[in-house]
Motif scaffolding. Structure first.
Motif, PDB file in Angstrom:
ATOM      1  N   HIS A 176       6.411  -4.872  11.859  1.00  0.00           N
ATOM      2  CA  HIS A 176       5.808  -3.527  11.946  1.00  0.00           C
ATOM      3  C   HIS A 176       5.655  -3.175  13.416  1.00  0.00           C
ATOM      4  CE1 HIS A 176       2.977  -0.252  10.712  1.00  0.00           C
ATOM      5  NE2 HIS A 176       3.539  -0.382   9.533  1.00  0.00           N
ATOM      6  N   ASP A 234      -0.554  -3.853   6.529  1.00  0.00           N
ATOM      7  CA  ASP A 234      -1.135  -3.142   7.671  1.00  0.00           C
ATOM      8  C   ASP A 234      -2.634  -3.390   7.626  1.00  0.00           C
ATOM      9  OD1 ASP A 234       1.404  -2.152   8.035  1.00  0.00           O
ATOM     10  OD2 ASP A 234       0.871  -0.035   7.770  1.00  0.00           O
ATOM     11  N   ASP A 265       5.931   4.393   4.850  1.00  0.00           N
ATOM     12  CA  ASP A 265       6.760   3.334   5.446  1.00  0.00           C
ATOM     13  C   ASP A 265       6.718   2.030   4.662  1.00  0.00           C
ATOM     14  OD1 ASP A 265       4.053   3.435   6.449  1.00  0.00           O
ATOM     15  OD2 ASP A 265       4.579   1.965   7.988  1.00  0.00           O
ATOM     16  N   HIS A 266       5.988   2.023   3.520  1.00  0.00           N
ATOM     17  CA  HIS A 266       5.918   0.811   2.683  1.00  0.00           C
ATOM     18  C   HIS A 266       6.417   1.029   1.257  1.00  0.00           C
ATOM     19  CE1 HIS A 266       3.681  -1.548   5.729  1.00  0.00           C
ATOM     20  NE2 HIS A 266       3.437  -0.316   6.156  1.00  0.00           N
ATOM     21  N   HIS A 315       0.848  -1.198   0.000  1.00  0.00           N
ATOM     22  CA  HIS A 315       0.000   0.000   0.000  1.00  0.00           C
ATOM     23  C   HIS A 315       0.878   1.240   0.000  1.00  0.00           C
ATOM     24  CE1 HIS A 315       0.803  -0.427   4.299  1.00  0.00           C
ATOM     25  NE2 HIS A 315       0.175   0.694   4.603  1.00  0.00           N
TER      26      HIS A 315
HETATM   27 ZN   LIG Z   1       2.902   0.759   7.935  1.00  0.00          ZN
END
Ligand SMILES: [Zn+2]
Ligand SMILES: [Zn+2]
Length: 264
Positions: free
Chosen positions: A231, A175, A63-64, A59
């Protein structure tokens, strides 16, 4: 199939760490699942970045996927990617151009971000970008990927990887708040890589993440063989997280750490 954890931090990095990034290797095939901030530098410890086949993105949260940007600069400006000899590199007519498999909107999001200071097509010049649909089952060499939408703050897909050479099934939960879809998708997985972001469920607003115990609940309901929590910040007690997840799952649990390797 071999999984190496390059980064396991949540939305902010651990001390010296990186956000979401997992290297998958299967024979000659190599792919990254997610490339959050900090991951490109970690990738360079393990692999020549010009020899990566694909990057699969869960996504479009920073942070991805954010390190697609420095990676783009490397593919465009690195001496060895140039058509003429530079320094000790001989020059190449076939610069590396890895495949990015991103969720819908990947191209547009990269254009908007990079376009705020520079050429908006930078990432498209560096990578072959394809946007997948939930029903897509792309193959990257011997690696085959599947997707499952999971509930998060924006469009997000859990990712499964299997190898045509045999071996196990990896499910990365991305997530997600608690979700039956995630449980169904993870059913029978050899390894579930599940987020365990929260010390306790969100107190207000929409839920978007899991606690370690909730990650364990999903692992038990899905009947997976092993659970790896990810995570998760180094500012949370890792032993507490491990015990919470073990109690809920009743099977083997580990907390992801950078450099950890799992064979499937
Ligand atoms: Zn994340
Ligand atoms: Zn997210």
């Amino acid at each position: 199939m071999r999984l190496t954890v390059l980064g396991k931090s949540p939305a902010w990095q651990d001390a010296g760490g990186a956000c979401s990034g997992y290297l998958l290797e299967d024979g000659d095939s190599t792919a990254l699942i997610d490339i959050g901030n900090g991951v490109f530098a970690k990738l360079r410890r393990y692999r020549d970045y010009t020899r990566l086949d694909a990057i699969v993105i869960s996504h479009l949260h920073a942070d991805h996927f954010l390190d697609l940007i420095p990676y783009s600069y490397a593919l465009i400006y690195a001496p060895r990617q140039q058509p003429v000899p530079v320094d000790r590199w001989p020059g190449t007519d076939r610069p590396a151009r890895p495949l990015v498999l991103g969720p819908p909107g990947t191209r547009q999001t990269l254009r908007r971000i990079i376009g705020s200071w520079g050429p908006e097509d930078l990432a498209e010049r560096a990578f072959e970008i394809e946007e997948y649909a939930e029903s897509s089952t792309p193959e990257v060499g011997s690696l085959r990927f599947e997707f499952q939408a999971v509930p998060h703050f924006q469009e997000t897909y859990a990712i499964a990887a299997t190898s045509s050479n045999g071996g196990g099934r990896l499910v990365f939960g991305a997530d997600s708040r608690p979700s039956d879809n995630l449980t169904r998708f993870a059913r029978g997985a050899d390894l579930l890589l599940a987020e365990a972001t929260l010390p306790r469920p969100e107190r207000t607003g929409e839920r978007g993440h899991l606690t370690p115990a909730e990650a364990g609940d999903h692992a038990r309901a899905a009947g997976v063989r092993r659970l790896v929590l990810t995570h998760i910040s180094d500012e949370l007690d890792q032993l507490w997280a491990l015990k919470e997840a073990e109690r809920a799952f009743g099977g083997p649990v580990e907390v992801a750490r950078e450099g950890a390797v799992y064979e499937l």
